[in-house]
Design a protein around this motif. Structure first.
Motif, mmCIF file in Angstrom:
data_model
loop_
_atom_site.group_PDB
_atom_site.id
_atom_site.type_symbol
_atom_site.label_atom_id
_atom_site.label_comp_id
_atom_site.label_asym_id
_atom_site.label_seq_id
_atom_site.Cartn_x
_atom_site.Cartn_y
_atom_site.Cartn_z
ATOM 1 N N ILE A 20 -0.799 -0.240 5.142
ATOM 2 C CA ILE A 20 0.258 0.695 5.548
ATOM 3 C C ILE A 20 1.475 0.575 4.639
ATOM 4 O O ILE A 20 2.053 1.575 4.202
ATOM 5 C CB ILE A 20 0.661 0.442 7.018
ATOM 6 C CG1 ILE A 20 -0.480 0.872 7.947
ATOM 7 C CG2 ILE A 20 1.934 1.211 7.375
ATOM 8 C CD1 ILE A 20 -0.222 0.588 9.414
ATOM 9 N N LEU A 21 1.888 -0.667 4.331
ATOM 10 C CA LEU A 21 3.041 -0.863 3.453
ATOM 11 C C LEU A 21 2.750 -0.377 2.032
ATOM 12 O O LEU A 21 3.643 0.132 1.342
ATOM 13 C CB LEU A 21 3.436 -2.345 3.440
ATOM 14 C CG LEU A 21 4.099 -2.850 4.726
ATOM 15 C CD1 LEU A 21 4.173 -4.367 4.729
ATOM 16 C CD2 LEU A 21 5.488 -2.258 4.890
ATOM 17 N N SER A 22 1.505 -0.523 1.594
ATOM 18 C CA SER A 22 1.115 -0.017 0.272
ATOM 19 C C SER A 22 1.177 1.514 0.240
ATOM 20 O O SER A 22 1.625 2.113 -0.746
ATOM 21 C CB SER A 22 -0.298 -0.484 -0.083
ATOM 22 O OG SER A 22 -0.363 -1.903 -0.111
ATOM 23 N N LEU A 23 0.737 2.158 1.332
ATOM 24 C CA LEU A 23 0.826 3.615 1.427
ATOM 25 C C LEU A 23 2.277 4.074 1.413
ATOM 26 O O LEU A 23 2.617 5.096 0.805
ATOM 27 C CB LEU A 23 0.129 4.098 2.705
ATOM 28 C CG LEU A 23 -1.393 4.073 2.716
ATOM 29 C CD1 LEU A 23 -1.922 4.459 4.092
ATOM 30 C CD2 LEU A 23 -1.941 5.033 1.663
ATOM 31 N N SER A 24 3.144 3.307 2.078
ATOM 32 C CA SER A 24 4.570 3.638 2.105
ATOM 33 C C SER A 24 5.145 3.650 0.694
ATOM 34 O O SER A 24 5.871 4.575 0.306
ATOM 35 C CB SER A 24 5.319 2.626 2.981
ATOM 36 O OG SER A 24 6.712 2.843 2.933
ATOM 37 N N ALA A 25 4.816 2.614 -0.085
ATOM 38 C CA ALA A 25 5.306 2.538 -1.465
ATOM 39 C C ALA A 25 4.695 3.642 -2.325
ATOM 40 O O ALA A 25 5.369 4.226 -3.180
ATOM 41 C CB ALA A 25 4.967 1.174 -2.060
ATOM 42 N N ALA A 26 3.403 3.958 -2.084
ATOM 43 C CA ALA A 26 2.736 4.996 -2.866
ATOM 44 C C ALA A 26 3.376 6.365 -2.622
ATOM 45 O O ALA A 26 3.522 7.170 -3.546
ATOM 46 C CB ALA A 26 1.254 5.044 -2.506
ATOM 47 N N GLY A 37 12.414 2.142 -12.716
ATOM 48 C CA GLY A 37 13.059 1.545 -11.547
ATOM 49 C C GLY A 37 12.063 1.214 -10.459
ATOM 50 O O GLY A 37 12.133 0.144 -9.831
ATOM 51 N N PHE A 38 11.097 2.122 -10.241
ATOM 52 C CA PHE A 38 10.064 1.890 -9.222
ATOM 53 C C PHE A 38 9.220 0.671 -9.577
ATOM 54 O O PHE A 38 8.984 -0.206 -8.736
ATOM 55 C CB PHE A 38 9.179 3.134 -9.101
ATOM 56 C CG PHE A 38 8.022 2.959 -8.158
ATOM 57 C CD1 PHE A 38 8.176 3.183 -6.805
ATOM 58 C CD2 PHE A 38 6.777 2.548 -8.627
ATOM 59 C CE1 PHE A 38 7.113 3.009 -5.924
ATOM 60 C CE2 PHE A 38 5.708 2.375 -7.761
ATOM 61 C CZ PHE A 38 5.890 2.598 -6.401
ATOM 62 N N LEU A 88 13.241 0.909 0.594
ATOM 63 C CA LEU A 88 11.895 1.196 1.101
ATOM 64 C C LEU A 88 10.822 0.551 0.241
ATOM 65 O O LEU A 88 9.817 0.046 0.753
ATOM 66 C CB LEU A 88 11.685 2.712 1.169
ATOM 67 C CG LEU A 88 12.416 3.440 2.305
ATOM 68 C CD1 LEU A 88 12.295 4.940 2.148
ATOM 69 C CD2 LEU A 88 11.878 2.999 3.664
ATOM 70 N N ILE A 89 11.026 0.545 -1.082
ATOM 71 C CA ILE A 89 10.054 -0.100 -1.972
ATOM 72 C C ILE A 89 10.084 -1.614 -1.764
ATOM 73 O O ILE A 89 9.041 -2.270 -1.752
ATOM 74 C CB ILE A 89 10.347 0.256 -3.441
ATOM 75 C CG1 ILE A 89 10.187 1.752 -3.666
ATOM 76 C CG2 ILE A 89 9.396 -0.498 -4.374
ATOM 77 C CD1 ILE A 89 10.644 2.225 -5.030
ATOM 78 N N CYS A 90 11.276 -2.168 -1.578
ATOM 79 C CA CYS A 90 11.398 -3.619 -1.360
ATOM 80 C C CYS A 90 10.687 -4.077 -0.094
ATOM 81 O O CYS A 90 10.278 -5.240 0.020
ATOM 82 C CB CYS A 90 12.875 -4.014 -1.275
ATOM 83 S SG CYS A 90 13.747 -4.019 -2.857
ATOM 84 N N ALA A 91 10.537 -3.168 0.874
ATOM 85 C CA ALA A 91 9.877 -3.531 2.129
ATOM 86 C C ALA A 91 8.422 -3.926 1.920
ATOM 87 O O ALA A 91 7.805 -4.548 2.791
ATOM 88 C CB ALA A 91 9.961 -2.370 3.122
ATOM 89 N N THR A 92 7.851 -3.597 0.737
ATOM 90 C CA THR A 92 6.460 -3.968 0.454
ATOM 91 C C THR A 92 6.302 -5.468 0.247
ATOM 92 O O THR A 92 5.176 -5.965 0.153
ATOM 93 C CB THR A 92 5.943 -3.252 -0.813
ATOM 94 O OG1 THR A 92 6.789 -3.585 -1.924
ATOM 95 C CG2 THR A 92 5.950 -1.745 -0.621
ATOM 96 N N GLN A 93 7.425 -6.208 0.185
ATOM 97 C CA GLN A 93 7.326 -7.652 -0.034
ATOM 98 C C GLN A 93 6.521 -8.334 1.066
ATOM 99 O O GLN A 93 5.893 -9.373 0.838
ATOM 100 C CB GLN A 93 8.719 -8.282 -0.130
ATOM 101 C CG GLN A 93 9.488 -8.345 1.169
ATOM 102 C CD GLN A 93 10.913 -8.863 0.974
ATOM 103 O OE1 GLN A 93 11.587 -8.502 0.026
ATOM 104 N NE2 GLN A 93 11.361 -9.697 1.889
ATOM 105 N N LEU A 94 6.508 -7.743 2.266
ATOM 106 C CA LEU A 94 5.740 -8.328 3.364
ATOM 107 C C LEU A 94 4.244 -8.261 3.065
ATOM 108 O O LEU A 94 3.498 -9.193 3.371
ATOM 109 C CB LEU A 94 6.060 -7.610 4.673
ATOM 110 C CG LEU A 94 5.690 -8.352 5.956
ATOM 111 C CD1 LEU A 94 6.455 -9.668 6.041
ATOM 112 C CD2 LEU A 94 6.016 -7.493 7.180
ATOM 113 N N ALA A 95 3.808 -7.162 2.450
ATOM 114 C CA ALA A 95 2.393 -7.033 2.066
ATOM 115 C C ALA A 95 2.044 -8.040 0.979
ATOM 116 O O ALA A 95 1.005 -8.717 1.044
ATOM 117 C CB ALA A 95 2.115 -5.604 1.583
#
Length: 364
Positions: free
Chosen positions: A159-165, A187-188, A128-135
């Motif tokens: 939205i992707l930044s909120l997901s990581a937050a 790790g995060f 889920l954190i890796c998905a922020t690569q699109l942002a």
């Protein structure tokens, strides 16, 4: 998306395919990318769960399977290889070698960050954190590749930044057994940093094709993948010996919970899985576009938590479910913007073709 990179990419082998053959090729490459990436992440987590603790070994296997990429390179048409080597615009060997060396160092650093991140995070949280690569990709594409930041793209970034937050502040975030909150935070940060560095690498590679190599044919991208992986593998090997981790590998193999054979097979199949993913990435770049390849890669990272739930029985609490839904929403926002860009480009191309036909009829 089909014309996103038309000014740089030679897709002549794919233009000869019938429509159903093209769709079959795209489907196969999507399968390679999603299956390869998901399997590699799950095997990496399995390695740590069973007693593996060498981050340099985990980094090494991410690129050590690069000889697999020589297989599609061998089957390229000879004229394509000759074109690359004899082109008058192609830079000198020294410049290309320096480029591959620098990119290879960045790849090695990126892989190390990913390895540390996966050591302290569960597979689902990591993905889920890796998905922020699109942002990050949107930001670096704006800064380095002159991509416009539209409202939909900015919406995707937010939205992707909120997901990581949400993952970062989640009090019930699950990590592997024995991992403290401090190590979870490490790790995060490492995983988030790896996602940012990976997106920077994509933009730098695109910039390299535009400004240095001045060509983005199938074999040129494959060669870049092979040579940068070679450099990264050498760096990982040097790091393993320099840090002294190689001394503990034999004991690590003996202590592997599922046995020595399982230890070897885990490392081998992890290396193979990453290269299967790489074949899918390169295939999608040339069958469709580099943007589409990156988007499918991000979609795979959003799907991987479901696989981790089945394989490792990772906890999927409410916050993590919301984070996954946000990641999918960010993905949809990004893909819709590029659908609009593609539609506009197609209309412009169609209008240009119509104008050319009208002018020709007037001349006749």
């Amino acid at each position: 998306m089909l014309i996103q990179d038309e000014n740089l990419t030679d897709r002549s082998p794919f233009l000869k395919l019938r429509r159903w053959q093209w769709w079959l090729l795209v489907a196969i490459n999507i399968l390679f990318l999603i299956a390869g990436q998901a399997a590699a992440v799950l095997l990496g987590r399995f390695y740590y769960d069973q007693g593996g603790n060498s981050t340099w070994m985990a980094t090494f296997v991410q690129t050590a399977g690069f000889p697999i990429l020589c297989i599609p390179l061998i089957f390229l048409h000879p004229s394509q290889k000759l074109e690359t080597s004899t082109s008058s615009t192609y830079p000198s060997i020294k410049i290309v070698a320096l480029l591959y060396f620098v990119l290879g160092l960045l790849v090695a650093g990126d892989n190390m960050l990913y390895s540390v991140g996966l050591l302290y995070l569960s597979a689902s949280t990591y993905s889920l954190i890796c998905a922020t690569q699109l942002a990050f990709n949107a930001v670096f594409s704006y800064l380095l590749n002159s991509q416009k930041l539209t409202a939909l793209i900015l919406n995707s970034v937010v939205i992707l930044s909120l997901s990581a937050a949400l993952i970062a502040v989640n009090e019930d975030s699950d990590g592997p057994s024995g991992v403290s909150k401090g190590k979870y935070l490490v790790g995060f940060i490492c995983t988030l940093g790896a996602s940012a560095l990976y997106s920077l690498l994509l933009s730098l590679m695109q910039l390299s094709f535009q400004k240095v190599l001045r060509k983005e044919t199938y074999n040129v991208v494959l060669e870049m993948q092979i040579y940068t992986s070679l450099v990264a593998t050498c760096v990982s090997t040097a790091g393993m010996f320099g840090s002294g981790e190689w001394k503990g590998l034999q004991d690590e193999m003996k202590g592997f919970k599922s046995g020595r054979v399982s230890y070897v097979l885990t490392l081998v199949w992890t290396a193979v899985s990453w290269q299967v993913c790489a074949v899918g990435v390169v295939g999608l770049i040339f069958a469709v576009s580099s943007l589409f390849s990156n988007v499918i890669s991000t979609l795979s990272l959003a799907i991987t938590p479901l696989a981790a739930l089945l394989v490792f029985h990772d906890e999927m609490n409410g916050v993590k479910v919301i984070a996954m839904l946000l990641a999918l929403c960010g993905f949809c926002s990004y893909i819709y913007q590029n659908y609009l860009d593609d539609t506009k480009a197609r209309k412009s191309e169609s209008q240009s073709h119509t104008d050319d036909v009208i002018q020709e009829s007037h001349h006749v």
